[in-house]
Scaffold this active site. Structure first.
Site, PDB file in Angstrom:
ATOM      1  N   HIS A   1       0.829  -1.206   0.000  1.00 32.51           N
ATOM      2  CA  HIS A   1       0.000   0.000   0.000  1.00 32.51           C
ATOM      3  C   HIS A   1       0.861   1.252   0.000  1.00 32.51           C
ATOM      4  CE1 HIS A   1      -3.278   2.749   0.950  1.00 32.51           C
ATOM      5  NE2 HIS A   1      -4.114   1.754   0.707  1.00 32.51           N
ATOM      6  N   HIS A   2       0.384   2.275  -0.712  1.00 35.26           N
ATOM      7  CA  HIS A   2       1.133   3.530  -0.800  1.00 35.26           C
ATOM      8  C   HIS A   2       1.205   4.234   0.560  1.00 35.26           C
ATOM      9  CE1 HIS A   2       3.177   6.711  -2.747  1.00 35.26           C
ATOM     10  NE2 HIS A   2       2.648   6.550  -3.936  1.00 35.26           N
ATOM     11  N   ALA A   3       0.302   3.900   1.479  1.00 39.50           N
ATOM     12  CA  ALA A   3       0.399   4.453   2.831  1.00 39.50           C
ATOM     13  C   ALA A   3       1.567   3.837   3.588  1.00 39.50           C
ATOM     14  CB  ALA A   3      -0.897   4.201   3.603  1.00 39.50           C
TER      15      ALA A   3
END
Length: 468
Positions: free
Chosen positions: A139-141
């Site tokens: 995930h980009h988070a």
């Protein structure tokens, strides 16, 4: 252990919905070592599944509740299930690259479960030539695209005989180099533009010169010149609401072919990459009777050395600025398109050279704000696009790499389409190859794989046009 999310990581979670999974990915192709038995891949999967010393990055997941004041925080998964995250797949016959890319397209279309750590790792066999593939998504988070690429590279070695290597998610020996790699992977650089935005609003004295730079940039934008902001990006089929389904296409070309064009024309490798994309997009849109009269605009990330900025150095990595590049898709001649791209990049870099690193980051944040706020405010496809697509080029290993005796043949990045930005092109160099990874909305962009043919045709056209 509870750890707060930085605002940008939280924004990726808030912007995510069923149609817009917010994860990046990577596909790696390997050749099995000589003499590998029939159970080689199964034994490797068993080794992966038996991992018990998991790095903290791969154990945390986001939660929010009344206790957290409604804000997202990272919390370690008390019921971590390695078999959920690590998966073993086999391709259907005939086991071509086509079936592999179709599988990656489907895997990349589904959201990561927010109640679990935000990653998956797929070990894939069944290619008829015996090759082995690994597809990972994070995930980009959790990490940004650059950090994800470095994480993928950190598991590799230049030693073909090294066996028993740890799985990608295992804690590594705490040598200085290993610690640096791990910390850089765990530290998302995506919060840098947010801090730069604060600087642009006057919190930092170093950004005090931004208003003058902003006026100059806006002036260049109004004259439709290259800038950090784009006001003239035409609306195209790329810039509309998207669906959840993804299509992934990938191919690589010899680096020497691209470098030869650059040497013959006095342009850079990145210029040639952009010119290939320009010609391919022109042909693709012409086939669909959807080519706009004015040129497409691409957002191109530009790396900044950490030592040039206290913001970047405080985070221990390279910060990213960006240039809005006019791709010259309105020009017929491939040599003219390359020249237009080169001039646009030179002009953009010259504009950046007049700013401090903090101001560059701030300007980049302003330039990307419409693309970020559109999905968050559910306005994708409504507001005018700040640019038409993203084209990025991430350097990879320069020498041949191995994993548990398997030789790495190629590495191909997968990225994130969003509402109003249905295509993302990410390139990754490895050894003597340049790989293009095209991630697009399956319904919005029909026959996306044709872009690979057009990229090849454009490289040949550039060679002919420049006398290579």
């Amino acid at each position: 252990m509870v750890q707060p999310l930085d605002p940008t990581a939280a924004a990726f979670l808030l912007a995510e919905n069923r149609r817009m999974p917010m994860h990046v990915g990577g596909l790696q192709l390997f050749e099995k070592p000589e003499g590998a038995g029939r159970n080689f891949v199964h034994d490797l999967y068993t080794q992966f599944r038996e991992s018990d010393d998991i790095a903290p990055l791969f154990l945390k997941h986001p939660v929010r509740s009344v206790r957290t004041g409604g804000q997202y925080v990272w919390r370690e998964d008390d019921e971590f299930d390695i078999e959920y995250h690590v998966r073993h797949s086999a391709l259907p016959k005939p086991g071509r690259v086509r079936e592999l890319l179709e599988l990656c397209s489907r895997l990349h279309s589904t959201r990561l479960a927010i109640e679990r750590p935000l990653w998956e790792w797929h070990l894939i066999e069944g290619l008829r030539d015996g090759r082995v593939a690994m597809y990972a998504k994070l995930h980009h988070a959790l990490v940004d695209g650059v950090s994800a690429m470095r994480l993928l590279q950190s598991i590799l070695t230049s030693d073909p005989d090294r066996a028993g290597m740890p799985a990608p998610w295992e804690s590594k020996p705490t040598t200085a180099k290993a610690r640096e790699v791990r910390e850089e992977a765990e530290r998302s650089l995506s919060d840098v533009p947010l801090q730069a935005m604060r600087a642009a609003l006057g919190i930092s004295a170093e950004a005090a010169g931004l208003p003058g730079a902003l006026i100059k940039t806006l002036s260049k934008s109004l004259r439709n010149e290259t800038s950090a902001l784009a006001l003239y990006a035409p609306r195209t089929i790329l810039n509309q609401p998207i669906t959840a389904a993804r299509r992934f296409a990938a191919q690589d070309w010899p680096l020497e072919r691209l470098r030869a064009v650059g040497r013959a024309t006095g342009t850079t490798l990145n210029d040639v990459v952009l010119a290939m994309c320009s010609g391919a997009m022109r042909t693709y849109l012409l086939e669909l009777d959807a080519l706009p009269d004015t040129t497409l605009v691409s957002m191109v990330p530009i790396g900044l050395r950490a030592k040039e900025s206290h913001i970047a150095s405080a985070h221990g990595g390279n910060a990213l600025g960006s240039v809005m590049v006019k791709l010259g898709t309105d020009l017929v001649d491939p040599a003219e398109r390359l020249r237009a791209v080169h001039e646009s990049m030179v002009d953009g870099k010259r504009a950046l050279a007049e700013m401090t690193p903090v101001q560059i980051l701030a300007m980049s944040a302003l330039g990307q704000a419409p693309a970020i706020l559109g999905p968050m405010l559910r306005m994708g496809g409504v507001v005018r696009p700040p640019y038409n697509l993203i084209i990025s080029n991430v350097p990879g290993p320069r020498t041949t790499q191995y994993f548990n005796g398997m030789r790495l043949l190629g590495t191909y990045p997968l990225s994130i389409p969003i509402d109003g930005m249905a295509l993302n092109i990410t390139c990754n160099s490895y050894a003597d190859q340049m790989a293009f990874g095209l991630t697009g909305c399956r319904r919005t962009l029909p026959h996306l794989q044709r872009l690979l043919t057009h990229l090849d045709t454009e490289l040949t056209a550039l060679e002919h046009a420049t006398g290579v």
